[in-house]
Design a protein around this motif. Structure first.
Motif, PDB file in Angstrom:
ATOM      1  N   GLY A  40      -9.751  -2.782  -2.288  1.00 51.47           N
ATOM      2  CA  GLY A  40      -9.535  -2.104  -3.309  1.00 51.47           C
ATOM      3  C   GLY A  40      -7.885  -1.856  -2.399  1.00 51.47           C
ATOM      4  N   GLY A  41      -7.465  -2.708  -2.496  1.00 50.36           N
ATOM      5  CA  GLY A  41      -6.229  -1.585  -2.547  1.00 50.36           C
ATOM      6  C   GLY A  41      -5.162  -1.364  -4.409  1.00 50.36           C
ATOM      7  N   PRO A  42      -3.721  -2.380  -4.508  1.00 54.97           N
ATOM      8  CA  PRO A  42      -3.315  -1.670  -5.753  1.00 54.97           C
ATOM      9  C   PRO A  42      -3.995  -2.325  -6.798  1.00 54.97           C
ATOM     10  CG  PRO A  42      -1.700  -2.889  -4.276  1.00 54.97           C
ATOM     11  CD  PRO A  42      -3.047  -2.129  -3.215  1.00 54.97           C
ATOM     12  N   PHE A  67      -9.082   3.618  -0.441  1.00 50.52           N
ATOM     13  CA  PHE A  67      -8.975   2.989  -1.281  1.00 50.52           C
ATOM     14  C   PHE A  67      -7.234   2.972  -1.600  1.00 50.52           C
ATOM     15  CE2 PHE A  67     -12.848   3.855  -3.721  1.00 50.52           C
ATOM     16  CZ  PHE A  67     -13.377   2.043  -3.153  1.00 50.52           C
ATOM     17  N   GLY A  68      -7.102   1.958  -2.008  1.00 52.31           N
ATOM     18  CA  GLY A  68      -5.166   2.615  -1.667  1.00 52.31           C
ATOM     19  C   GLY A  68      -4.431   0.722  -1.890  1.00 52.31           C
ATOM     20  N   GLY A  69      -5.396  -0.243  -0.257  1.00 52.16           N
ATOM     21  CA  GLY A  69      -4.436  -0.937  -0.253  1.00 52.16           C
ATOM     22  C   GLY A  69      -3.182  -0.486   1.165  1.00 52.16           C
ATOM     23  N   MET A  70      -1.537  -1.394   0.829  1.00 50.95           N
ATOM     24  CA  MET A  70      -0.803  -1.178   1.318  1.00 50.95           C
ATOM     25  C   MET A  70      -0.992   0.309   1.725  1.00 50.95           C
ATOM     26  SD  MET A  70      -0.744  -3.467   3.768  1.00 50.95           S
ATOM     27  CE  MET A  70      -2.088  -3.630   4.452  1.00 50.95           C
ATOM     28  N   ALA A  71      -0.723   1.245   0.487  1.00 54.07           N
ATOM     29  CA  ALA A  71      -0.178   2.307   0.345  1.00 54.07           C
ATOM     30  C   ALA A  71      -1.259   3.467   0.885  1.00 54.07           C
ATOM     31  CB  ALA A  71      -0.715   2.994  -1.163  1.00 54.07           C
ATOM     32  N   THR A  72      -2.670   2.973   1.780  1.00 52.07           N
ATOM     33  CA  THR A  72      -3.230   3.928   2.248  1.00 52.07           C
ATOM     34  C   THR A  72      -3.350   3.639   3.189  1.00 52.07           C
ATOM     35  OG1 THR A  72      -4.567   3.408   0.833  1.00 52.07           O
ATOM     36  CG2 THR A  72      -3.461   5.505  -0.190  1.00 52.07           C
ATOM     37  N   ILE A  73      -3.330   2.551   3.725  1.00 48.95           N
ATOM     38  CA  ILE A  73      -3.973   2.242   4.903  1.00 48.95           C
ATOM     39  C   ILE A  73      -2.687   1.207   5.495  1.00 48.95           C
ATOM     40  CG2 ILE A  73      -6.439   1.246   4.040  1.00 48.95           C
ATOM     41  CD1 ILE A  73      -5.109  -1.720   4.442  1.00 48.95           C
ATOM     42  N   GLY A  74      -1.449   1.219   5.550  1.00 51.93           N
ATOM     43  CA  GLY A  74       0.056   0.617   6.043  1.00 51.93           C
ATOM     44  C   GLY A  74       0.811   1.722   5.988  1.00 51.93           C
ATOM     45  N   TYR A 203       5.343  -2.075  11.130  1.00 48.57           N
ATOM     46  CA  TYR A 203       3.629  -0.954  10.999  1.00 48.57           C
ATOM     47  C   TYR A 203       4.775   0.259  11.014  1.00 48.57           C
ATOM     48  CZ  TYR A 203      -0.852   0.194  13.400  1.00 48.57           C
ATOM     49  OH  TYR A 203      -1.813   1.114  13.608  1.00 48.57           O
ATOM     50  N   CYS A 204       3.580   0.644   9.549  1.00 49.35           N
ATOM     51  CA  CYS A 204       4.802   2.000   9.213  1.00 49.35           C
ATOM     52  C   CYS A 204       4.000   3.661   9.710  1.00 49.35           C
ATOM     53  CB  CYS A 204       4.316   2.432   7.675  1.00 49.35           C
ATOM     54  SG  CYS A 204       5.718   0.855   6.659  1.00 49.35           S
ATOM     55  N   PHE A 205       4.601   4.235   9.819  1.00 46.69           N
ATOM     56  CA  PHE A 205       3.652   5.399  10.630  1.00 46.69           C
ATOM     57  C   PHE A 205       4.447   6.776  10.223  1.00 46.69           C
ATOM     58  CE2 PHE A 205       7.691   4.373  13.295  1.00 46.69           C
ATOM     59  CZ  PHE A 205       8.729   4.611  13.472  1.00 46.69           C
ATOM     60  N   ILE A 206       4.232   7.834   9.879  1.00 42.82           N
ATOM     61  CA  ILE A 206       4.459   9.600   9.620  1.00 42.82           C
ATOM     62  C   ILE A 206       5.237   9.471  11.082  1.00 42.82           C
ATOM     63  CG2 ILE A 206       4.685  11.367   8.586  1.00 42.82           C
ATOM     64  CD1 ILE A 206       3.693   8.824   6.811  1.00 42.82           C
ATOM     65  N   LEU A 207       6.565  10.397  10.850  1.00 47.09           N
ATOM     66  CA  LEU A 207       7.906  11.093  11.880  1.00 47.09           C
ATOM     67  C   LEU A 207       7.696  12.382  10.634  1.00 47.09           C
ATOM     68  CD1 LEU A 207      10.547   8.862  12.571  1.00 47.09           C
ATOM     69  CD2 LEU A 207       8.862  10.196  14.260  1.00 47.09           C
ATOM     70  N   ALA A 320      -1.023  -2.930  10.404  1.00 47.39           N
ATOM     71  CA  ALA A 320       0.067  -3.000  10.016  1.00 47.39           C
ATOM     72  C   ALA A 320       0.033  -3.565   8.406  1.00 47.39           C
ATOM     73  CB  ALA A 320       0.688  -4.048  11.329  1.00 47.39           C
ATOM     74  N   GLY A 321       1.326  -3.158   8.681  1.00 52.34           N
ATOM     75  CA  GLY A 321       1.485  -4.229   6.471  1.00 52.34           C
ATOM     76  C   GLY A 321       1.600  -5.203   7.027  1.00 52.34           C
ATOM     77  N   VAL A 322       1.439  -6.090   5.523  1.00 53.43           N
ATOM     78  CA  VAL A 322       1.197  -7.702   5.079  1.00 53.43           C
ATOM     79  C   VAL A 322       1.741  -7.657   4.033  1.00 53.43           C
ATOM     80  CG1 VAL A 322      -0.081  -9.367   4.959  1.00 53.43           C
ATOM     81  CG2 VAL A 322      -1.038  -7.839   6.561  1.00 53.43           C
ATOM     82  N   ARG A 323       3.168  -8.551   4.399  1.00 54.54           N
ATOM     83  CA  ARG A 323       3.654  -9.621   3.215  1.00 54.54           C
ATOM     84  C   ARG A 323       3.602 -10.543   2.996  1.00 54.54           C
ATOM     85  NH1 ARG A 323       8.263  -6.655   6.956  1.00 54.54           N
ATOM     86  NH2 ARG A 323       8.689  -5.589   5.670  1.00 54.54           N
ATOM     87  N   GLU A 324       3.090 -11.450   3.245  1.00 55.53           N
ATOM     88  CA  GLU A 324       2.850 -12.495   3.286  1.00 55.53           C
ATOM     89  C   GLU A 324       1.792 -13.544   3.882  1.00 55.53           C
ATOM     90  OE1 GLU A 324       5.369 -17.004   2.446  1.00 55.53           O
ATOM     91  OE2 GLU A 324       5.793 -14.858   3.792  1.00 55.53           O
ATOM     92  N   SER A 325       0.503 -14.079   3.127  1.00 57.09           N
ATOM     93  CA  SER A 325      -0.478 -14.931   3.685  1.00 57.09           C
ATOM     94  C   SER A 325      -1.269 -15.821   2.646  1.00 57.09           C
ATOM     95  CB  SER A 325      -1.660 -13.775   4.399  1.00 57.09           C
ATOM     96  OG  SER A 325      -2.214 -13.024   3.375  1.00 57.09           O
ATOM     97  N   ARG A 326      -1.933 -16.058   2.347  1.00 63.11           N
ATOM     98  CA  ARG A 326      -2.852 -17.085   1.556  1.00 63.11           C
ATOM     99  C   ARG A 326      -1.989 -17.021  -0.037  1.00 63.11           C
ATOM    100  NH1 ARG A 326      -7.882 -15.784   4.242  1.00 63.11           N
ATOM    101  NH2 ARG A 326      -8.246 -16.716   5.799  1.00 63.11           N
ATOM    102  N   ARG A 327      -2.021 -17.626  -0.429  1.00 65.06           N
ATOM    103  CA  ARG A 327      -2.095 -18.055  -1.854  1.00 65.06           C
ATOM    104  C   ARG A 327      -2.260 -18.815  -2.427  1.00 65.06           C
ATOM    105  NH1 ARG A 327       3.059 -18.924   0.672  1.00 65.06           N
ATOM    106  NH2 ARG A 327       3.643 -20.230  -1.152  1.00 65.06           N
TER     107      ARG A 327
END
Length: 453
Positions: A40-42, A67-74, A203-207, A320-327
């Motif tokens: 359920g990401g973007p 839902f939201g994927g990397m926007a909301t889980i990352g 690994y993004c975070f809110i300050l 943590a955010g993921v930039r690259e894995s399987r394609r």
């Protein structure tokens, strides 16, 4: 009898008739659908809305409760990039989502690139509302653990949640997991990775407690290209100087400080570790190291910059955010040459304008190639040969590493998700394999929805 592709850690079944009967007994049928979306990401939530609006009975499977994927889980922000010089590159349902989120007070559009700053919680709410309004059945808090195959055709996916094991049957499936989990379970061939290197996780975070009205933050927490590089240069130079002087600092990227629509708070993208998101132990260990790094960098910011003197970690992302894995190895693989030169395919179904952006897995280096004009993505990159009812969208589409380094961003994922949802509904309605749908009709429908093609 359908073959089984099931996680052996959870079930000990072979591919015999007895094994299949055991699955059916342990995992009763929870629903029959035209289209089932995994993730359920973007890409996934847009695909679900698109398929349902085209008249397909649709379900979406998401392992988190939102839902939201990397926007909301990352906590990856902003949503990049919708426009070039004030002209939309990605339109239709993705842009409808942005405008609706804006109307809720949850988005700020940074023209001329149309990067989208957002409120994480309102993003979740907007996704949820649009999915429910489209009539999509939601299977949240559900892990997809396997699938049943008839040759190369996926018959069902098997999910696990608090109800136990359940089975969802569908005519067409769309893999929007980012990591290509469903395609991997179905044994779809994947792109090789000759050097064995993946882009690192962050690994993004809110300050909170940050002076967001200061000159420093106002210069660097908006990413419209007007104020120069999106990296916060003064902080980066300080960190590089500390490393040069012998300080024991973790690897870092950026840093990028991002507007979250709340005074005194920013989303921070600074941490960096090599990680394989498809390996549970590897990714878990990387996340533990990254969490330590979050607090190391927070201390450094507090001690060295007045704007951060009172800051504290108010929230870390769920993962943590993921930039690259399987394609997947698709019918067509988008190459860097095609992408940079904006090659226009007959079956172009989406666009991209984010720079090719490759982060070194170790150190602080980043390679960036800006695009002169928007690139194209062909429908053939969303399908694999010989798999008649599977599409992919988002980060696991068929592209080489360089093209992926642009296509992986969220606006581009939304664009391919929209195309996959419409294509899946068209496959169901025409009773044709995904490789044989009328692509001219697909492109026409996408244009009618507002896609910029």
């Amino acid at each position: 009898m359908a073959a089984l592709a099931v996680s052996p850690a959870l079930l000990s079944c072979d591919e015999s008739d007895a094994g299949s009967r055991k699955i059916r007994k342990l995992a009763p049928l929870a629903g029959r659908y035209d289209v089932v979306i995994a993730g359920g990401g973007p890409a996934g939530f847009i695909a679900a809305i698109a398929a349902a609006r085209q008249g397909a009975k649709t379900a979406i499977v998401e392992r988190y409760g939102f839902f939201g994927g990397m926007a909301t889980i990352g906590y990856v922000a902003p949503i990049s990039v919708f426009a070039l010089k004030n002209e939309l590159v990605i339109g239709g349902i993705p842009w409808e989502f942005v405008k609706r989120l804006e109307s809720m007070g949850g988005a700020f559009i940074e023209w001329p690139k149309a990067n989208i700053d957002f409120d994480v919680e309102l993003y979740k709410l907007c996704c949820q509302r649009m999915i429910r309004e489209a009539g999509v059945d939601m299977y949240m808090h559900s892990a997809m653990i396997g699938c049943e195959m008839e040759g190369k055709r996926i018959e069902t996916v098997i999910i696990e949640n608090k109800n136990g094991l359940e089975t969802l049957a569908s005519k067409v499936f769309i893999d929007c997991t980012g990591d290509g989990d469903l395609a991997h379970m179905a044994d779809v061939p994947m792109q090789p990775n000759p050097d064995g290197e993946l882009q690192p996780s962050s690994y993004c975070f809110i300050l909170s407690g940050v002076d967001t009205e200061s000159e420093l933050l106002n210069r660097c927490m908006y990413h419209n290209g007007i104020n120069g590089p999106s990296q916060c240069k003064p902080v980066r130079e300080k960190l590089l100087a500390m490393k040069a002087a012998g300080a024991d600092l973790p690897d870092f990227g950026g840093p990028w400080f991002n507007n979250v629509m709340h005074k005194g708070s920013v989303a921070v993208n600074i941490t960096r570790r090599a990680a394989d998101a498809t390996d549970n132990r590897n990714f878990s260990a990387a996340e533990c190291q990254l969490r330590e790094d979050i607090f190391t960098f927070t201390r450094i910011l507090k001690e060295n910059f007045a704007e951060f003197a009172d800051c504290y970690v108010s929230s870390t992302a769920p993962q943590a955010g993921v930039r690259e894995s399987r394609r997947i190895c698709g019918v067509h693989t988008v190459t860097a040459d095609e992408y940079v030169n904006a090659y226009r395919y007959e079956d172009s179904i989406s666009r991209g304008i984010h720079p090719i952006d490759i982060h070194a897995s170790k150190g602080t280096h980043q390679t960036r190639i800006d695009l002169d004009k928007p690139a194209y993505v062909p429908y053939r990159a969303l399908i694999a040969p010989n798999y008649p009812n599977l599409l992919v969208a988002g980060r696991c589409l068929s592209a080489d590493r360089q093209a992926l380094a642009s296509l992986r961003v969220m606006a581009s994922c939304m664009g391919t998700g929209q195309a996959a949802g419409v294509a899946a509904a068209q496959s169901v309605a025409s009773r044709r394999p995904v490789q044989e749908i009328d692509t001219a009709r697909l492109v026409s429908t996408l244009k009618d929805l507002g896609a910029v093609l």
